[in-house]
Scaffold this motif. Structure first.
Motif, short mmCIF file in Angstrom:
data_model
loop_
_atom_site.label_atom_id
_atom_site.label_comp_id
_atom_site.label_asym_id
_atom_site.label_seq_id
_atom_site.Cartn_x
_atom_site.Cartn_y
_atom_site.Cartn_z
N HIS A 1 -36.67 4.99 67.74
CA HIS A 1 -35.35 4.41 67.49
C HIS A 1 -34.39 5.42 66.87
O HIS A 1 -33.18 5.37 67.13
CB HIS A 1 -35.47 3.19 66.56
N ASP A 2 -34.93 6.32 66.03
CA ASP A 2 -34.06 7.32 65.41
C ASP A 2 -33.47 8.26 66.46
O ASP A 2 -32.33 8.73 66.34
CB ASP A 2 -34.81 8.12 64.35
N SER A 3 -34.25 8.53 67.51
CA SER A 3 -33.73 9.36 68.60
C SER A 3 -32.61 8.64 69.33
O SER A 3 -31.59 9.23 69.69
CB SER A 3 -34.83 9.69 69.61
N VAL A 4 -32.78 7.33 69.54
CA VAL A 4 -31.73 6.56 70.20
C VAL A 4 -30.47 6.61 69.35
O VAL A 4 -29.36 6.83 69.85
CB VAL A 4 -32.18 5.09 70.44
N THR A 5 -30.64 6.40 68.03
CA THR A 5 -29.50 6.47 67.11
C THR A 5 -28.77 7.81 67.27
O THR A 5 -27.54 7.84 67.38
CB THR A 5 -29.99 6.31 65.65
N SER A 6 -29.54 8.91 67.30
CA SER A 6 -28.87 10.22 67.39
C SER A 6 -28.19 10.39 68.75
O SER A 6 -27.15 11.06 68.85
CB SER A 6 -29.83 11.36 67.07
N CYS A 7 -28.73 9.78 69.79
CA CYS A 7 -28.07 9.84 71.10
C CYS A 7 -26.77 9.04 71.11
O CYS A 7 -25.79 9.44 71.75
CB CYS A 7 -29.00 9.33 72.20
N ILE A 8 -26.76 7.89 70.42
CA ILE A 8 -25.52 7.09 70.33
C ILE A 8 -24.46 7.92 69.60
O ILE A 8 -23.30 8.00 70.02
CB ILE A 8 -25.77 5.75 69.59
N ILE A 9 -24.89 8.56 68.50
CA ILE A 9 -23.96 9.40 67.73
C ILE A 9 -23.41 10.53 68.60
O ILE A 9 -22.20 10.75 68.66
CB ILE A 9 -24.67 9.97 66.47
N ALA A 10 -24.32 11.19 69.31
CA ALA A 10 -23.90 12.33 70.16
C ALA A 10 -22.95 11.86 71.26
O ALA A 10 -21.90 12.47 71.50
CB ALA A 10 -25.13 13.00 70.77
N ALA A 11 -23.28 10.74 71.91
CA ALA A 11 -22.45 10.25 73.01
C ALA A 11 -21.05 9.91 72.50
O ALA A 11 -20.05 10.29 73.11
CB ALA A 11 -23.10 9.02 73.64
N CYS A 12 -20.98 9.19 71.38
CA CYS A 12 -19.67 8.77 70.85
C CYS A 12 -18.86 9.97 70.37
O CYS A 12 -17.65 10.05 70.59
CB CYS A 12 -19.85 7.76 69.72
N PHE A 13 -19.54 10.92 69.73
CA PHE A 13 -18.85 12.13 69.26
C PHE A 13 -18.31 12.92 70.45
O PHE A 13 -17.14 13.30 70.48
CB PHE A 13 -19.81 12.99 68.43
N GLY B 1 -37.55 9.97 74.23
CA GLY B 1 -37.94 11.38 74.21
C GLY B 1 -37.09 12.25 75.11
O GLY B 1 -37.20 13.48 75.08
N ASP B 2 -36.24 11.65 75.93
CA ASP B 2 -35.38 12.43 76.84
C ASP B 2 -33.93 12.28 76.39
O ASP B 2 -33.16 11.48 76.92
CB ASP B 2 -35.57 11.93 78.27
N LYS B 3 -33.57 13.05 75.37
CA LYS B 3 -32.27 12.88 74.74
C LYS B 3 -31.10 13.16 75.67
O LYS B 3 -30.05 12.53 75.60
CB LYS B 3 -32.17 13.78 73.50
N GLN B 4 -31.31 14.14 76.55
CA GLN B 4 -30.21 14.50 77.45
C GLN B 4 -29.88 13.35 78.39
O GLN B 4 -28.73 12.94 78.55
CB GLN B 4 -30.57 15.75 78.22
N GLN B 5 -30.94 12.82 79.02
CA GLN B 5 -30.74 11.70 79.94
C GLN B 5 -30.15 10.49 79.20
O GLN B 5 -29.20 9.86 79.66
CB GLN B 5 -32.08 11.32 80.57
N LEU B 6 -30.72 10.19 78.05
CA LEU B 6 -30.29 9.00 77.30
C LEU B 6 -28.83 9.12 76.86
O LEU B 6 -28.04 8.18 77.02
CB LEU B 6 -31.21 8.77 76.10
N THR B 7 -28.46 10.28 76.32
CA THR B 7 -27.07 10.48 75.87
C THR B 7 -26.11 10.30 77.04
O THR B 7 -25.07 9.64 76.91
CB THR B 7 -26.91 11.87 75.23
N THR B 8 -26.46 10.85 78.17
CA THR B 8 -25.60 10.73 79.35
C THR B 8 -25.47 9.28 79.78
O THR B 8 -24.37 8.80 80.10
CB THR B 8 -26.17 11.57 80.51
N LEU B 9 -26.58 8.55 79.78
CA LEU B 9 -26.53 7.14 80.19
C LEU B 9 -25.73 6.29 79.21
O LEU B 9 -25.02 5.36 79.61
CB LEU B 9 -27.96 6.59 80.34
N ILE B 10 -25.82 6.61 77.92
CA ILE B 10 -25.00 5.88 76.92
C ILE B 10 -23.52 6.14 77.17
O ILE B 10 -22.70 5.22 77.14
CB ILE B 10 -25.40 6.26 75.47
N LYS B 11 -23.18 7.38 77.47
CA LYS B 11 -21.77 7.71 77.79
C LYS B 11 -21.30 6.89 78.98
O LYS B 11 -20.20 6.33 78.98
CB LYS B 11 -21.63 9.20 78.11
N ALA B 12 -22.14 6.84 80.02
CA ALA B 12 -21.76 6.10 81.22
C ALA B 12 -21.64 4.61 80.91
O ALA B 12 -20.70 3.94 81.37
CB ALA B 12 -22.80 6.33 82.32
N ALA B 13 -22.55 4.08 80.09
CA ALA B 13 -22.51 2.66 79.72
C ALA B 13 -21.22 2.34 78.96
O ALA B 13 -20.61 1.29 79.16
CB ALA B 13 -23.72 2.31 78.86
#
Lengths: 340, 599
Positions: A28-40, A180-192
């Motif tokens: 979950h902490d990785s998801v949190t950091s991906c949300i932060i990265a996507a929004c930033f 575990g795949d931060k790049q993919q997840l961050t990109t998908l959050i941006k798209a969402a």
């Protein structure tokens, strides 16, 4: 040296919040950091975001990102109704909902279903680890058939696949990823975030305490081994005039409602995320083969989000005055006359 | 005939079959009598069924304009063979029976009862083409018979039929034809043998006719409600459906065609209240309308709204419980459930209107109270109020400005350095809030149902928890001054008092007159409009030697609250807690009051 700022002049730190209280190594902490990265990286104005959640480990995480956004940690399984009400009251807010597998596939499955049916304008992230963390390791409805839990018990029930269910229900944006795949997840959050409507993100997010053992099907090791990315993802935000180079037939572009573009570079076979029947076939096949398809699974752009379906005014309702909301005296007198 | 005429002082009971169109005919009769200026009330006793089960409609006219339901009726219109055995069995000497002689046979006539046999089903069959039309218009036929026998002005009936079916000229025509058929049949075949007559009067002139649920919906429109989420349930559905109709009429922006009201039918009551809470949190004035089973489902969420301090309005149109109970019957048994809805030390503000005018006014004010106190406000009506048509004085235009309560805007925040969402800045227990979307850096906070500090941070600290709960207790006390005061009437010097609530009022006012005029027992009367209780209630009880608390449930819920809140008053309080699903008869109150006050 001044810290790096994004297009609205905020540092990445300004997208963070309280220190997490998750277990060390929690997905979950990785998801949190991906949300932060996507929004930033997108330069999202955090004051225009509302963070919503239900109950459970996952639902605690909105306290750990976007401290400048309002947050609402509601009751178990009922985040979607809070999101629906928030959208009706003020659809100028971007809603990010964080839920878990117990929260959305067990107690809250009814609200999950109906939020999708109504196309609530919500980034709906489900941090899926197949187990109840806060109550110490019970199975959830997404636990795989014959999965073995922390205590050695075997799950005798068929799992609910959040992605397949969401597509069946008519979801307009469905993705699966792995914490575990931060790049993919961050990109998908941006798209969402760029999508208007209910964007469902099923994120396999291992529970290091209760469901990361050798026999688990939601462990880091298992998911890594069985993760089959559907595409290599690229993302072009709406504010960047970038042309992406790829050969014809090598990639597909998905233009999102906010004008940003998701670039889907083919990895293996021809996968069309807009062909619902083919998508469901691919999911069924992967399910039988015990593989986990990740990436943008399904997408359609033609449906309106809830507030547009309801033809609501552009402004938030709290701004409306007595004069705008009450009938005039003449209208009232006419109404009373009809009752005589 | 030597008997003296009885004018405008009797009850007609119409026994029909559910789903046959009798509701329209009955409403037309009721409206016509009100337009004649007679002091008339109507009670619709209907089953939980779409078609086929027995249903009764009581139309009571009396010189004083009492609105309560008397169990006894002088005139029976028997249209339903299924219930006719029971209906005819209840008829006594001096009564009148009009019956559909095509489908009902009387057998042995009772002495002293006047019978009028009209073959209404056959008349309908001979004059109308389709089976559906024949069924529907059999009901219009009895309107004609009643009109002839008792003197309901045919011109007024014609007007009411036209107003009822407005643009459907064909429907107007066939109804008027059926009424005429009934009228002519009665004229040609009956000799008036009974003493009952309607005559034009000036008692109910200029009245409006409206259901309680309609009045509550109008209250939402005037209260500035912009989000309504609901799940269908008898007897509350018509509240939300009417609200939708009013929103279409009053809330569509002529320039943009956008609708300044979001009404959403949720998947269940849990989602409905969740949506209302989400909307209230985000700054809209929100409502959900429901009945008992819905309240039970909403409990967890209501506790969240209490603890996180989110304004919402819940309209509970009470029906008979427990469980599914009697879904189409009336009761006041949710009072305690609503006040203490949810687990833990949760308690809520409850408003309890007793008339349609109060439904309108109190529902409108509920939105102000909810935002001022930042908490759920439950408006408790009941099936009797919500689903019956009532004649009322015309409502007044509500021009009171909204009270949005303590909301800090961006500008407000620029002036202050510190702010805590749950801090007691004004020492009245009511904190300040900000609305999502407020861009000021101080504005955002984290709303939660878990224990929290003044700054809305997570906390399990004993002192922090306790201080917050005590502040919430203080806030509840502060709320009293924003709530409607109880209404006090009757004989103010009397040492005997009656306390009631909601629709029980209508039977109480009649009982008060009977006690004074026939039994020479003057009584003063207090009607509760809100909980937490106002100080005036304590004073009222203190000034009485004996107080009878009248309510429609089994366990004396209102009296239990009085005992809980008013120290040392227990010995003075007696209870009449009566509930059988039908509105309480005034005679039950008179009888009990005599027993309590005279002994």
């Amino acid at each position: 040296m001044s810290e790096l700022t994004n297009r609205i002049g905020l540092t990445k730190k300004e997208y963070t919040a309280l220190t997490s209280t998750m277990c060390k190594g929690c997905g979950h902490d990785s998801v949190t950091s991906c949300i932060i990265a996507a929004c930033f990286e997108l330069g999202i104005d955090p004051t225009k975001v509302a963070k919503l959640s239900g109950i459970g480990c996952s639902s605690k995480t909105p306290a750990y990102f976007l401290s400048r956004s309002f947050g609402f940690n509601a009751v178990h399984g009922r985040m979607p109704s809070i999101a629906t009400g928030t959208e009706l009251a003020n659809h100028t807010l971007k809603l990010i909902g964080v839920s878990g597998d117990g929260d959305s596939a067990n107690i809250g499955i009814g609200q999950f279903v109906h939020a999708i049916r109504r196309n609530v304008n919500l980034v709906y992230i489900i941090e899926n680890n197949g187990t109840y963390g806060l109550t110490k390791g019970q199975f959830s409805a997404t636990a795989d058939y014959q999965a073995i839990d922390h205590y050695g018990d075997v799950n005798e029930y068929q799992p609910i696949d959040i992605v397949e269910l969401a597509i069946e229900l008519g979801a307009t944006f469905v993705a699966r990823s792995f914490s575990g795949d931060k790049q993919q997840l961050t990109t998908l959050i941006k798209a969402a975030i760029g999508h208007k409507g209910c964007a469902v993100l099923d994120v396999i997010s291992p529970c290091v305490t209760f469901n990361n053992h050798d026999t688990s099907t939601k462990s880091y090791a298992y998911v890594k081994e069985h993760d089959i990315p559907l595409q290599e993802l690229g993302f072009v935000p709406s504010f960047e005039e970038i042309t992406v180079d790829y050969k014809p037939g090598e990639a597909k572009e998905v233009e999102l409602h906010d004008g940003s573009r998701l670039i889907l570079k083919k990895i293996k076979e021809d996968y069309d995320p807009t062909n619902r029947m083919a998508v469901l076939m691919a999911l069924e096949k992967s399910f039988k083969e015990h593989n986990i398809l990740t990436g943008l699974v399904y997408y359609r752009k033609d449906l309106k989000p809830l507030h547009e379906l309801m033809n609501l005014p552009d402004r938030p309702f709290h701004e409306f005055t007595e004069n705008e909301l009450r009938p005039t005296r003449a209208q009232f007198e006419e109404f009373i006359k009809e009752l005589k | 005939m030597t008997t003296q005429k009885i004018i405008n002082n009797f009850t007609i009971k119409i026994a029909t079959t559910n789903g046959t169109g009798s509701q329209s005919a009955n409403n037309i009769l009721f409206k016509s009598l009100v337009r004649m200026g007679t002091a008339t009330s109507a009670k619709n006793l209907f089953p939980s069924n779409i078609q086929g089960l027995p249903t009764w409609f009581h139309i009571r006219t009396n010189p004083k304009g009492y609105q309560a339901m008397k169990r006894f009726s002088e005139i029976l219109v028997a249209m339903n063979p299924t219930s006719s055995g029971q209906d005819l069995g209840e008829v006594k000497e001096g009564c009148v029976v009009i019956y559909d002689s095509t489908v009902i046979s009387i057998g042995q006539e009772k002495p002293g009862v006047t019978y009028y046999a009209a073959p209404m089903s056959r008349l309908a069959k001979d004059n109308f083409d389709t089976p559906r039309l024949r069924t529907l218009l059999t009901n219009a036929l009895y309107l004609g018979v009643i009109s002839y026998l008792f003197g309901v002005d045919k011109k007024i009936i014609t007007q009411v039929v036209q107003d009822t079916f407005k643009k459907k000229q064909k429907v107007v025509d066939v109804n008027l034809k059926a009424i005429e058929l009934g009228y002519e049949y009665a004229k040609g075949n009956f000799t008036k043998k009974d003493p009952y007559f309607y005559a034009p009067d000036n008692k109910f002139q200029n009245k409006i006719i409206i259901e309680g649920n309609q009045a509550s919906a109008l209250g939402c429109i005037f209260g500035g409600c912009t989000v309504a989420a609901w799940y269908p349930i008898t007897p509350a559905s018509s509240f939300s459906e009417t609200l939708d109709a009013y929103a279409k009429r009053f809330r569509v922006d002529p320039a943009t065609q956008k609708k300044k009201m979001a009404i959403l039918q949720a998947e269940d009551e849990i989602a409905a209240v969740g949506m209302a809470i989400g909307a209230g949190w985000a700054g809209a004035r929100s409502v959900t309308g429901t009945s008992g089973p819905g309240i039970s489902l909403m409990n967890e969420f209501i506790g969240l709204a209490y603890y996180a301090e989110i304004p919402i309005v819940i309209c509970n149109v009470q029906r008979v419980g427990p469980s599914t109970g009697l879904p189409t019957r009336t009761q006041q048994a949710d009072i305690i459930k609503c006040i203490f809805a949810s687990h833990g030390d949760a308690k809520h503000i409850v408003l309890m209107p007793g008339t349609v005018e109060e439904s309108y006014e109190l529902t409108a004010s509920a939105f102000d109270i909810a935002e001022r106190i930042q908490t759920p406000v439950l408006v408790l009506t009941d099936l009797e109020l919500g689903m019956n048509l009532w004649a009322s004085d015309p409502f007044k235009y509500c021009d009171k400005p909204f009270d949005r309560g303590k909301v800090l805007t961006e500008k407000d925040l620029e002036k202050i350095k510190e702010w805590g969402r749950y801090a007691d800045a004004d020492k009245d227990g009511i904190p300040y809030r900000t609305l999502p979307g407020n861009p000021h850096p101080l504005a955002p906070y984290f709303t939660r149902g878990t224990g929290h500090t003044q700054e809305a941070g997570y906390s399990e600290d004993p002192a922090v928890y306790q201080a917050n709960m005590h502040r919430l207790g203080k806030k509840y006390k502060t709320a009293v001054k924003y709530l409607p005061k109880p209404l006090i009437s009757g004989d103010k010097k009397s040492k005997f008092g009656i306390i009631s609530v909601g629709t029980t009022h209508h039977a109480v006012v009649e009982a008060l007159d009977t006690l004074k005029d026939k039994n020479h027992i003057p009584v003063k009367y207090l009607r509760v409009l809100a909980y937490p209780f106002h100080e005036d209630i304590k004073t009222f009880v203190q000034e009485c030697d004996k107080v009878l608390v009248v309510e429609q449930n089994r366990d004396a819920q209102l009296m239990s609250l009085l005992k809980m809140d008013l120290d040392g008053s227990s010995a003075k309080l007696s209870s009449l807690a009566y509930s059988d699903g039908l509105p309480i008869d005034p005679d039950v109150i008179t009888h009990k009051a005599r027993e309590v006050f005279v002994s």
